[in-house]
Motif scaffolding. Sequence first.
Motif, short mmCIF file in Angstrom:
data_model
loop_
_atom_site.label_atom_id
_atom_site.label_comp_id
_atom_site.label_asym_id
_atom_site.label_seq_id
_atom_site.Cartn_x
_atom_site.Cartn_y
_atom_site.Cartn_z
N VAL A 160 0.92 -0.56 -3.42
CA VAL A 160 0.85 0.84 -3.00
C VAL A 160 -0.56 1.41 -3.18
O VAL A 160 -0.83 2.54 -2.78
N THR A 161 -1.45 0.63 -3.79
CA THR A 161 -2.86 1.04 -3.88
C THR A 161 -3.68 0.36 -2.79
O THR A 161 -4.90 0.52 -2.74
N HIS A 162 -3.02 -0.41 -1.95
CA HIS A 162 -3.66 -1.10 -0.82
C HIS A 162 -4.04 -0.08 0.25
O HIS A 162 -3.42 0.99 0.37
N ARG A 163 -5.07 -0.39 1.05
CA ARG A 163 -5.49 0.55 2.09
C ARG A 163 -4.42 0.72 3.18
O ARG A 163 -4.37 1.74 3.85
N ASN A 164 -3.56 -0.29 3.34
CA ASN A 164 -2.42 -0.20 4.26
C ASN A 164 -1.13 -0.30 3.45
O ASN A 164 -0.31 -1.19 3.67
N ALA A 165 -1.02 0.62 2.50
CA ALA A 165 0.05 0.54 1.50
C ALA A 165 1.44 0.41 2.09
O ALA A 165 2.24 -0.42 1.64
N VAL A 166 1.77 1.22 3.09
CA VAL A 166 3.13 1.22 3.63
C VAL A 166 3.46 -0.10 4.31
O VAL A 166 4.52 -0.71 4.07
#
Length: 209
Positions: free
Chosen positions: A25-31
Amino acid sequence: MDLQVLPLAVTMMAGPQIMASILLVTHRNAVRVSLAYLAGVVIATIVGVTLARLLAALVAGSISLGDPTDTGSAGVIIQLVLVGLLILVAIRNYLKRDTSEAPAWLGTLLEAGPGRAFVTGLLLILLMPTDLMAMLTVGVNLDQNKSPLGAAIPFVLATLLLAALPLLSYLLFRRRATEVMPQIRDWMSSHGWLINIFVCVLFVVLIVT
Protein backbone atom coordinates in the motif's frame (compact mmCIF):
# COMPACT_ATOMS: atom_id res chain seq x y z
CA MET A 1 -16.44 -27.01 10.19
CA ASP A 2 -16.09 -25.94 13.80
CA LEU A 3 -16.05 -22.18 14.27
CA GLN A 4 -13.11 -22.63 16.65
CA VAL A 5 -10.79 -23.03 13.66
CA LEU A 6 -11.95 -19.76 12.11
CA PRO A 7 -9.36 -17.70 14.06
CA LEU A 8 -6.69 -19.73 12.26
CA ALA A 9 -7.14 -17.10 9.57
CA VAL A 10 -5.08 -14.84 11.86
CA THR A 11 -2.15 -17.24 11.66
CA MET A 12 -2.50 -17.30 7.87
CA MET A 13 -1.64 -13.62 7.61
CA ALA A 14 0.64 -12.93 10.58
CA GLY A 15 4.27 -12.45 9.62
CA PRO A 16 5.65 -11.78 6.11
CA GLN A 17 2.13 -12.21 4.68
CA ILE A 18 0.69 -9.11 6.33
CA MET A 19 4.02 -7.29 6.04
CA ALA A 20 3.86 -7.71 2.26
CA SER A 21 0.29 -6.42 2.27
CA ILE A 22 1.32 -3.35 4.27
CA LEU A 23 4.35 -2.73 2.07
CA LEU A 24 2.29 -2.84 -1.12
CA VAL A 25 0.00 0.00 0.00
CA THR A 26 3.08 2.25 -0.01
CA HIS A 27 3.70 1.30 -3.66
CA ARG A 28 3.21 3.99 -6.32
CA ASN A 29 0.44 1.80 -7.81
CA ALA A 30 -0.86 0.68 -4.45
CA VAL A 31 -4.37 -0.37 -5.48
CA ARG A 32 -3.35 -2.41 -8.53
CA VAL A 33 -0.54 -4.36 -6.88
CA SER A 34 -2.52 -4.86 -3.68
CA LEU A 35 -5.50 -6.30 -5.57
CA ALA A 36 -3.15 -8.62 -7.46
CA TYR A 37 -1.61 -9.72 -4.15
CA LEU A 38 -5.05 -10.36 -2.65
CA ALA A 39 -6.01 -12.43 -5.69
CA GLY A 40 -2.93 -14.57 -5.12
CA VAL A 41 -3.74 -14.97 -1.43
CA VAL A 42 -7.36 -16.04 -1.95
CA ILE A 43 -6.55 -18.45 -4.79
CA ALA A 44 -3.73 -20.02 -2.79
CA THR A 45 -5.98 -20.38 0.26
CA ILE A 46 -8.73 -22.05 -1.76
CA VAL A 47 -6.24 -24.41 -3.41
CA GLY A 48 -4.52 -25.14 -0.10
CA VAL A 49 -7.72 -25.91 1.81
CA THR A 50 -8.99 -28.05 -1.06
CA LEU A 51 -5.79 -30.10 -1.13
CA ALA A 52 -5.80 -30.37 2.67
CA ARG A 53 -9.40 -31.62 2.60
CA LEU A 54 -8.53 -34.21 -0.08
CA LEU A 55 -5.44 -35.30 1.88
CA ALA A 56 -7.50 -35.68 5.05
CA ALA A 57 -10.06 -37.74 3.13
CA LEU A 58 -7.31 -39.99 1.72
CA VAL A 59 -5.85 -40.52 5.18
CA ALA A 60 -9.31 -41.18 6.59
CA GLY A 61 -9.80 -43.79 3.85
CA SER A 62 -7.10 -45.95 5.40
CA ILE A 63 -7.01 -44.62 8.94
CA SER A 64 -10.14 -43.30 10.59
CA LEU A 65 -9.58 -39.80 11.96
CA GLY A 66 -12.30 -40.50 14.51
CA ASP A 67 -14.57 -38.18 16.41
CA PRO A 68 -13.13 -34.72 17.15
CA THR A 69 -14.30 -35.08 20.78
CA ASP A 70 -12.32 -38.31 21.21
CA THR A 71 -8.92 -37.37 22.62
CA GLY A 72 -7.47 -40.65 21.39
CA SER A 73 -8.63 -40.32 17.79
CA ALA A 74 -6.12 -40.16 14.94
CA GLY A 75 -7.35 -36.69 14.00
CA VAL A 76 -6.63 -35.36 17.48
CA ILE A 77 -3.22 -37.07 17.52
CA ILE A 78 -2.34 -35.37 14.22
CA GLN A 79 -3.31 -32.02 15.71
CA LEU A 80 -1.19 -32.73 18.81
CA VAL A 81 1.79 -33.48 16.57
CA LEU A 82 1.22 -30.09 14.94
CA VAL A 83 1.18 -28.53 18.42
CA GLY A 84 4.57 -30.10 19.17
CA LEU A 85 6.02 -28.79 15.92
CA LEU A 86 4.70 -25.30 16.61
CA ILE A 87 6.21 -25.29 20.08
CA LEU A 88 9.59 -26.18 18.56
CA VAL A 89 9.20 -23.38 16.00
CA ALA A 90 8.35 -20.89 18.75
CA ILE A 91 11.40 -21.91 20.78
CA ARG A 92 13.62 -21.63 17.69
CA ASN A 93 12.31 -18.11 16.96
CA TYR A 94 12.99 -17.04 20.54
CA LEU A 95 16.53 -18.40 20.54
CA LYS A 96 17.32 -16.62 17.25
CA ARG A 97 15.57 -13.35 18.14
CA ASP A 98 18.82 -11.33 18.23
CA THR A 99 19.72 -12.25 14.65
CA SER A 100 16.20 -12.20 13.26
CA GLU A 101 15.72 -9.96 10.23
CA ALA A 102 12.91 -9.31 7.78
CA PRO A 103 13.28 -11.22 4.47
CA ALA A 104 15.35 -9.21 1.99
CA TRP A 105 12.80 -9.78 -0.78
CA LEU A 106 10.19 -7.73 1.09
CA GLY A 107 11.97 -4.49 0.24
CA THR A 108 11.97 -5.33 -3.47
CA LEU A 109 8.16 -5.42 -3.54
CA LEU A 110 8.14 -1.63 -3.83
CA GLU A 111 9.25 -2.11 -7.43
CA ALA A 112 6.99 -5.10 -8.11
CA GLY A 113 4.30 -5.13 -10.77
CA PRO A 114 0.87 -6.79 -10.42
CA GLY A 115 2.22 -10.09 -11.79
CA ARG A 116 4.92 -10.37 -9.17
CA ALA A 117 2.53 -9.24 -6.44
CA PHE A 118 0.12 -12.01 -7.48
CA VAL A 119 2.85 -14.67 -7.41
CA THR A 120 4.03 -13.38 -4.02
CA GLY A 121 0.53 -13.84 -2.61
CA LEU A 122 0.39 -17.37 -3.97
CA LEU A 123 3.78 -18.45 -2.67
CA LEU A 124 3.49 -16.85 0.76
CA ILE A 125 0.39 -18.92 1.46
CA LEU A 126 1.38 -22.17 -0.24
CA LEU A 127 4.97 -22.30 1.04
CA MET A 128 4.71 -20.80 4.54
CA PRO A 129 4.91 -23.63 7.15
CA THR A 130 2.41 -22.05 9.54
CA ASP A 131 -0.06 -21.52 6.70
CA LEU A 132 0.31 -25.13 5.58
CA MET A 133 -0.34 -26.26 9.14
CA ALA A 134 -3.39 -24.01 9.40
CA MET A 135 -4.89 -25.27 6.15
CA LEU A 136 -4.12 -28.88 7.11
CA THR A 137 -5.92 -28.32 10.41
CA VAL A 138 -8.93 -26.95 8.56
CA GLY A 139 -8.88 -29.94 6.20
CA VAL A 140 -8.76 -32.41 9.09
CA ASN A 141 -11.54 -30.53 10.85
CA LEU A 142 -13.73 -30.63 7.75
CA ASP A 143 -13.22 -34.38 7.39
CA GLN A 144 -13.82 -35.13 11.06
CA ASN A 145 -17.10 -33.21 11.01
CA LYS A 146 -18.10 -34.68 7.62
CA SER A 147 -18.47 -31.13 6.32
CA PRO A 148 -18.45 -30.24 2.61
CA LEU A 149 -15.62 -28.13 1.23
CA GLY A 150 -18.00 -25.16 1.09
CA ALA A 151 -17.97 -25.08 4.89
CA ALA A 152 -14.46 -23.59 4.64
CA ILE A 153 -15.76 -20.46 2.89
CA PRO A 154 -15.88 -18.43 6.16
CA PHE A 155 -12.21 -19.34 6.76
CA VAL A 156 -11.23 -18.25 3.25
CA LEU A 157 -13.19 -14.99 3.57
CA ALA A 158 -11.66 -14.27 7.00
CA THR A 159 -8.17 -14.79 5.56
CA LEU A 160 -8.98 -12.49 2.65
CA LEU A 161 -10.38 -9.81 4.96
CA LEU A 162 -7.25 -9.81 7.12
CA ALA A 163 -5.06 -9.62 4.03
CA ALA A 164 -7.13 -6.71 2.72
CA LEU A 165 -7.04 -4.63 5.92
CA PRO A 166 -4.02 -2.52 4.84
CA LEU A 167 -5.64 -1.78 1.45
CA LEU A 168 -8.99 -0.96 3.06
CA SER A 169 -7.24 1.37 5.49
CA TYR A 170 -5.46 3.02 2.56
CA LEU A 171 -8.72 3.54 0.66
CA LEU A 172 -10.59 4.89 3.68
CA PHE A 173 -7.84 6.95 5.31
CA ARG A 174 -5.36 7.46 2.49
CA ARG A 175 -3.27 10.31 3.93
CA ARG A 176 -3.12 8.93 7.44
CA ALA A 177 -2.53 5.38 6.20
CA THR A 178 0.45 6.39 4.06
CA GLU A 179 2.03 7.92 7.17
CA VAL A 180 1.29 5.06 9.56
CA MET A 181 1.85 2.00 7.36
CA PRO A 182 5.64 2.48 6.98
CA GLN A 183 5.94 2.76 10.77
CA ILE A 184 3.96 -0.46 11.25
CA ARG A 185 6.07 -2.15 8.58
CA ASP A 186 9.33 -1.11 10.26
CA TRP A 187 8.11 -2.31 13.67
CA MET A 188 7.07 -5.67 12.25
CA SER A 189 10.40 -5.98 10.45
CA SER A 190 12.34 -5.57 13.69
CA HIS A 191 9.96 -7.72 15.75
CA GLY A 192 9.34 -10.54 13.30
CA TRP A 193 10.51 -13.13 15.84
CA LEU A 194 7.89 -11.92 18.34
CA ILE A 195 5.14 -12.07 15.72
CA ASN A 196 6.15 -15.62 14.79
CA ILE A 197 6.02 -16.70 18.44
CA PHE A 198 2.59 -15.08 18.81
CA VAL A 199 1.35 -16.98 15.75
CA CYS A 200 2.63 -20.29 17.11
CA VAL A 201 1.13 -19.72 20.55
CA LEU A 202 -2.22 -18.68 19.04
CA PHE A 203 -2.20 -21.77 16.84
CA VAL A 204 -1.46 -24.04 19.82
CA VAL A 205 -4.24 -22.46 21.90
CA LEU A 206 -6.76 -22.87 19.08
CA ILE A 207 -5.88 -26.52 18.56
CA VAL A 208 -5.87 -27.60 22.21
CA THR A 209 -9.11 -25.78 22.99
